[in-house]
Design a protein around this motif. Structure first.
Motif, PDB file in Angstrom:
ATOM      1  N   SER A  12     -13.455 -29.318   8.662  1.00 32.91           N
ATOM      2  CA  SER A  12     -13.694 -30.765   8.656  1.00 32.91           C
ATOM      3  C   SER A  12     -13.091 -31.401   7.412  1.00 32.91           C
ATOM      4  CB  SER A  12     -15.197 -31.035   8.702  1.00 32.91           C
ATOM      5  OG  SER A  12     -15.870 -30.245   7.725  1.00 32.91           O
ATOM      6  N   LEU A  13     -12.953 -30.610   6.351  1.00 32.00           N
ATOM      7  CA  LEU A  13     -12.377 -31.122   5.096  1.00 32.00           C
ATOM      8  C   LEU A  13     -10.874 -30.855   5.018  1.00 32.00           C
ATOM      9  CD1 LEU A  13     -15.210 -29.953   2.665  1.00 32.00           C
ATOM     10  CD2 LEU A  13     -14.934 -32.202   3.727  1.00 32.00           C
ATOM     11  N   PHE A 241     -25.651 -32.110   9.180  1.00 34.60           N
ATOM     12  CA  PHE A 241     -25.714 -33.454   8.601  1.00 34.60           C
ATOM     13  C   PHE A 241     -26.804 -33.545   7.538  1.00 34.60           C
ATOM     14  CE2 PHE A 241     -26.908 -37.820   8.216  1.00 34.60           C
ATOM     15  CZ  PHE A 241     -25.799 -38.593   8.553  1.00 34.60           C
ATOM     16  N   THR A 242     -28.028 -33.170   7.917  1.00 31.70           N
ATOM     17  CA  THR A 242     -29.156 -33.445   7.026  1.00 31.70           C
ATOM     18  C   THR A 242     -29.320 -32.414   5.921  1.00 31.70           C
ATOM     19  OG1 THR A 242     -30.691 -32.289   8.507  1.00 31.70           O
ATOM     20  CG2 THR A 242     -30.474 -34.674   8.785  1.00 31.70           C
ATOM     21  N   LEU A 244     -26.734 -29.862   4.960  1.00 35.44           N
ATOM     22  CA  LEU A 244     -25.503 -29.533   4.236  1.00 35.44           C
ATOM     23  C   LEU A 244     -24.702 -30.771   3.853  1.00 35.44           C
ATOM     24  CD1 LEU A 244     -24.386 -26.303   6.062  1.00 35.44           C
ATOM     25  CD2 LEU A 244     -25.911 -26.596   4.108  1.00 35.44           C
ATOM     26  N   LYS A 245     -25.107 -31.928   4.375  1.00 33.87           N
ATOM     27  CA  LYS A 245     -24.455 -33.200   4.034  1.00 33.87           C
ATOM     28  C   LYS A 245     -22.969 -33.193   4.397  1.00 33.87           C
ATOM     29  CE  LYS A 245     -28.419 -33.502   1.857  1.00 33.87           C
ATOM     30  NZ  LYS A 245     -29.582 -34.012   2.572  1.00 33.87           N
ATOM     31  N   LEU A 246     -22.666 -32.513   5.495  1.00 35.97           N
ATOM     32  CA  LEU A 246     -21.282 -32.474   5.966  1.00 35.97           C
ATOM     33  C   LEU A 246     -21.162 -33.255   7.274  1.00 35.97           C
ATOM     34  CD1 LEU A 246     -20.391 -28.704   5.421  1.00 35.97           C
ATOM     35  CD2 LEU A 246     -19.642 -30.655   4.043  1.00 35.97           C
ATOM     36  N   VAL A 247     -20.134 -34.101   7.339  1.00 37.40           N
ATOM     37  CA  VAL A 247     -19.828 -34.770   8.600  1.00 37.40           C
ATOM     38  C   VAL A 247     -19.001 -33.790   9.431  1.00 37.40           C
ATOM     39  CG1 VAL A 247     -18.567 -36.631   9.711  1.00 37.40           C
ATOM     40  CG2 VAL A 247     -19.902 -37.083   7.632  1.00 37.40           C
ATOM     41  N   VAL A 248     -19.596 -33.283  10.487  1.00 35.31           N
ATOM     42  CA  VAL A 248     -18.924 -32.340  11.374  1.00 35.31           C
ATOM     43  C   VAL A 248     -18.985 -32.929  12.778  1.00 35.31           C
ATOM     44  CG1 VAL A 248     -19.010 -30.005  12.330  1.00 35.31           C
ATOM     45  CG2 VAL A 248     -19.566 -30.387   9.916  1.00 35.31           C
ATOM     46  N   GLY A 279     -14.008 -32.802  11.632  1.00 36.31           N
ATOM     47  CA  GLY A 279     -14.983 -33.817  11.242  1.00 36.31           C
ATOM     48  C   GLY A 279     -14.592 -35.221  11.687  1.00 36.31           C
TER      49      GLY A 279
ATOM     50  N   LEU B  13     -24.100 -33.273  -2.664  1.00 36.66           N
ATOM     51  CA  LEU B  13     -24.063 -31.818  -2.460  1.00 36.66           C
ATOM     52  C   LEU B  13     -24.905 -31.074  -3.490  1.00 36.66           C
ATOM     53  CD1 LEU B  13     -20.239 -31.453  -1.659  1.00 36.66           C
ATOM     54  CD2 LEU B  13     -22.127 -31.678  -0.050  1.00 36.66           C
ATOM     55  N   GLY B  17     -30.353 -32.499  -2.588  1.00 39.72           N
ATOM     56  CA  GLY B  17     -29.619 -33.579  -1.931  1.00 39.72           C
ATOM     57  C   GLY B  17     -29.338 -34.795  -2.783  1.00 39.72           C
ATOM     58  N   LYS B 245     -15.456 -37.328   5.191  1.00 43.63           N
ATOM     59  CA  LYS B 245     -16.332 -36.404   5.937  1.00 43.63           C
ATOM     60  C   LYS B 245     -17.534 -35.979   5.104  1.00 43.63           C
ATOM     61  CE  LYS B 245     -12.614 -36.483   8.509  1.00 43.63           C
ATOM     62  NZ  LYS B 245     -12.448 -37.524   9.523  1.00 43.63           N
ATOM     63  N   LEU B 246     -18.001 -36.910   4.271  1.00 44.35           N
ATOM     64  CA  LEU B 246     -19.174 -36.633   3.446  1.00 44.35           C
ATOM     65  C   LEU B 246     -20.356 -37.471   3.932  1.00 44.35           C
ATOM     66  CD1 LEU B 246     -17.619 -36.640  -0.143  1.00 44.35           C
ATOM     67  CD2 LEU B 246     -18.330 -34.651   1.207  1.00 44.35           C
ATOM     68  N   VAL B 247     -21.512 -36.811   4.067  1.00 39.97           N
ATOM     69  CA  VAL B 247     -22.737 -37.553   4.351  1.00 39.97           C
ATOM     70  C   VAL B 247     -23.271 -38.065   3.019  1.00 39.97           C
ATOM     71  CG1 VAL B 247     -25.122 -37.391   5.136  1.00 39.97           C
ATOM     72  CG2 VAL B 247     -23.301 -36.227   6.411  1.00 39.97           C
ATOM     73  N   GLY B 279     -27.355 -37.675  -0.695  1.00 39.22           N
ATOM     74  CA  GLY B 279     -26.979 -37.564   0.716  1.00 39.22           C
ATOM     75  C   GLY B 279     -28.174 -37.408   1.644  1.00 39.22           C
ATOM     76  N   ASN B 280     -29.354 -37.823   1.171  1.00 32.25           N
ATOM     77  CA  ASN B 280     -30.554 -37.665   1.991  1.00 32.25           C
ATOM     78  C   ASN B 280     -30.741 -38.852   2.929  1.00 32.25           C
ATOM     79  OD1 ASN B 280     -31.278 -35.149   0.919  1.00 32.25           O
ATOM     80  ND2 ASN B 280     -32.223 -36.111  -0.859  1.00 32.25           N
TER      81      ASN B 280
END
Lengths: 297, 297
Positions: A12-13, A241-242, A244-248, A279, B13, B17, B245-247, B279-280
């Protein structure tokens, strides 16, 4: 949480937002090295189109992407932002291959297939080759690699890369239950084609069948194909998402979804790598998918 | 895109969070080193509560978090998942400080303030100290650091860290337009208190005023306080989601939002670091925020 150590490879990155950049760059570079200076053409409503557009721009070739007229405006904008020409007027899911062939012939363009091309598969194989370099740095030696299975280019590439650089590591494809042509093909030994486009949130794997060249690699070298429910996919996307805070994107959560229940193909405790394939999605898409968990926000 | 090189420090990250883990760990460790073995108590409906819960668990102390009864169930679950006791029955935004004081007295607990505590500010200062270590590795030397401004602990900490390790680098706070007590305080020289809880998607900075100790540092050492509109905040959140692609939670997008228009305080071309403070959040929250851009998904 899932009874085993898990590593995530965040494609995604990756540039262009998905692993597709690997195959696209390799195919474009290989053409240039062979003296082919034609512009390139892709048929894609998704990540492959963005990847080819980016690779062409970086390497100084013009790119054309044929997309169905009903493609998401966001995806059309993204492809154009990479400098590509978009052809979508009058293009449908049914006629897009023919439109592309006509445009390629008329304008003298080189068509780059999204998966069923040895150069594209070779590009995707760098996922496994990079893992072979990266995992020893952190002192790890996984025994299984899981990745989404759509047309098969990613899994075939990982099989090839693992065979040369990670011998003994097993490669498994993951599909939505509703798009299980890969699993049915693998366990029957015959290439299965779905009757209609499958309904799944994982829009990157709504293919009707594996590519022929991908299938030959996968039948010989993969360890298995796992399927996941839409609810498991939603759970995995929510976790990524919640926690790992990654947009996938939904498709990118397939491999993690497969680890949410016990699987005889990868016994408890076996260390695994999940490929987060991309992502490229919108907040609304993940909001809709994750409500399938039955946990309203 | 914004006319200057920008670096992002992804505290989204960070463990727990958000950057709050820095201050929480420092405060808990400092207490232990001083021989204080009491359990710890936090008043928080958000990131500070999770951070104190995590720090206490890692350091072997019991933690209690006082949260309003109407806190998001997801946040209550997150605090409990870190092993803390949650007190929320009958707790409101108005009585929570009193409830916390009563519980602390009754159970012999040490209260850790979310920002107005020198140990907490010192913990947050490690954001700047880490930047001083990290930026030379990539050959960069920023001239400005931007971060969200709520109670002021993060900005005060960064001011202190930058003064010792990044001399000459300017520190700027960023607030929503609707929560501009920090800007009004900074430019008037008098600590301003808002009349009511501000309406903004940036739920981490809905404070009525800066902490007194934070204010003393900020008035003396910060370069300025910038405000952003909710539409700019939405634009920044959308950019971080779809391109990086970051939450990043709404509050975490404030610093990037401030770069979307020209600012006399940081002239064009000046290299800046934006702190993505946390990122929470939930997919639904970012879906709702980003529709404020006027670009439906």
């Amino acid at each position: 949480m899932v009874g085993r150590p898990v590593w995530l490879k965040a494609e995604s990155l990756q540039r262009s937002g998905s692993f597709k950049a690997r195959g696209a760059f390799n195919a474009v570079v290989a053409g240039l090295e062979a003296g082919d200076n034609r512009g390139v053409l892709a048929v894609s409503s998704g990540n492959h189109g963005q990847a080819v557009a980016l690779a062409a721009r970086e390497l100084g070739l013009p790119a054309t992407v044929v997309m169905p007229e009903n493609s998401s405006p966001v995806k059309v904008t993204a492809v154009r932002a990479y400098g590509a020409r978009v052809i979508n007027e009058g293009v449908t899911g049914r006629n897009r291959e023919q439109v592309a062939a006509d445009v390629a012939a008329r304008d003298g363009l080189r068509l780059i297939h999204p998966h069923d091309d040895p150069l594209v598969m070779a590009g995707q194989s760098t996922v496994a080759m990079e893992l072979a370099d990266q995992l020893p740095e952190v002192g790890e030696r996984p025994r299984a690699i899981l990745a989404p299975l759509g047309g098969g280019g990613l899994i075939a590439g990982i099989c090839l890369g693992a065979a040369s650089r990670l011998p003994g590591v097993e490669v498994l494809g993951v599909e939505p239950e509703t798009a299980d042509d890969g699993a049915r093909s693998f366990y029957s030994g015959e290439l299965v084609t779905l009757d209609e486009v499958p309904q799944t949130a994982a829009d990157g794997v709504r293919t009707l069948h594996l590519g022929r060249r991908c299938w030959e690699v996968i039948r010989a070298q993969a360890r298995g194909v796992l399927t996941v429910s839409e609810a498991e996919l939603a759970e995995a996307a929510y976790f990524l998402f919640t926690r790992l805070k990654l947009v996938v994107e939904p498709t990118g959560a397939l491999a993690v979804a497969a680890l949410l229940r016990e699987r005889p193909e990868i016994p408890a405790g076996v260390e695994a790598v999940c490929i987060l394939s991309g992502g490229n999605c919108l907040p609304q898409q993940l909001a809709e998918l994750t409500t399938l968990r039955g946990h309203p926000a």
